[in-house]
Design an enzyme around this catalytic site. Structure first.
Site, PDB file in Angstrom:
ATOM      1  CG  ASP A   1     -14.444  28.949   7.795  1.00 14.18           C
ATOM      2  OD1 ASP A   1     -14.399  30.099   7.306  1.00 14.18           O
ATOM      3  OD2 ASP A   1     -15.214  28.644   8.724  1.00 14.18           O
TER       4      ASP A   1
ATOM      5  CB  THR B   1     -17.104  34.771  14.375  1.00 13.64           C
ATOM      6  OG1 THR B   1     -16.480  33.502  14.670  1.00 13.64           O
ATOM      7  CG2 THR B   1     -18.589  34.569  14.118  1.00 13.64           C
TER       8      THR B   1
HETATM    9  C1  RB5 Z   1     -18.982  28.517   9.864  1.00 15.28           C
HETATM   10  O1  RB5 Z   1     -20.361  28.527   9.690  1.00 15.28           O
HETATM   11  C2  RB5 Z   1     -18.602  29.311  11.109  1.00 15.28           C
HETATM   12  O2  RB5 Z   1     -19.003  28.634  12.250  1.00 15.28           O
HETATM   13  C3  RB5 Z   1     -17.110  29.582  11.133  1.00 15.28           C
HETATM   14  O3  RB5 Z   1     -16.751  30.265   9.987  1.00 15.28           O
HETATM   15  C4  RB5 Z   1     -16.595  30.414  12.287  1.00 15.28           C
HETATM   16  O4  RB5 Z   1     -17.313  31.603  12.413  1.00 15.28           O
HETATM   17  C5  RB5 Z   1     -16.435  29.711  13.569  1.00 15.28           C
HETATM   18  O5  RB5 Z   1     -15.959  30.259  14.564  1.00 15.28           O
END
Ligand code: RB5
Length: 154
Positions: free
Chosen positions: A8, A67
């Site tokens: 992402d 994460t």
């Molecule tokens: C995005 O802010 C964050 O929630 C995503 O990158 C991830 O860590 C979700 O588990």
């Protein structure tokens, strides 16, 4: 090997780094996105990469979000996927040796590029031990079906 990568926005920078590391190591890389740090939803990329691994189009997947946790949760919803979130190389080794993990997820906000390289390299170069671990991995697969732990339909 053919490796599918995805991220992402929060994992984009580390995903780009891992992608170049994989190419430099001689692997073929398929990138399902994201293409920038514009905010997106990690399950979309987890699903695309996990389905590529489950179908056999890719040997392994590497997914990065902030994460690594959401990516692992989402990827593990795809039948046949054993995704693990890894913060250190020793656990990448165990995930392959004992769990036959086929998707690695990384924490873009907590793992530096050099550590990520060591995790990825360890993950891809470690073989599944099989033996007693094969039975356990088959029991994980049985959870995806309507079988009990001994493989009987329920
Ligand atoms: C995005 O802010 C964050 O929630 C995503 O990158 C991830 O860590 C979700 O588990």
């Amino acid at each position: 090997m053919r490796i599918v990568v995805g991220s992402d926005h929060a994992g984009f920078a580390l995903k780009e780094h891992v992608k170049e590391f994989l190419k430099a190591s001689g692997h073929e890389v398929v990138d399902v996105g994201a293409r920038s740090e514009e905010s997106v939803d990690y399950p979309d990329y987890a699903r695309a990469a996990a389905e590529a691994v489950a179908s056999g189009d890719a040997d392994y997947g590497v997914l990065v979000c902030g994460t690594g946790l959401g990516m692992a949760i989402a990827a593990n919803k795809v039948p046949g996927i054993r995704a693990v979130q890894v913060m250190e190389p020793a656990l990448a080794e165990m995930a392959r040796r004992h769990n036959d993990a086929n998707v690695l997820t990384l924490a873009g906000r907590y793992t530096d590029p050099a550590t990520a390289e060591r995790i990825v390299e360890t993950f891809l170069s470690t073989a599944f031990e099989g033996g007693r671990h094969e039975r356990r991995v088959q029991k994980i697969a049985s959870i995806e079906h309507t079988e009990d732990a001994d493989g009987k339909e329920s």
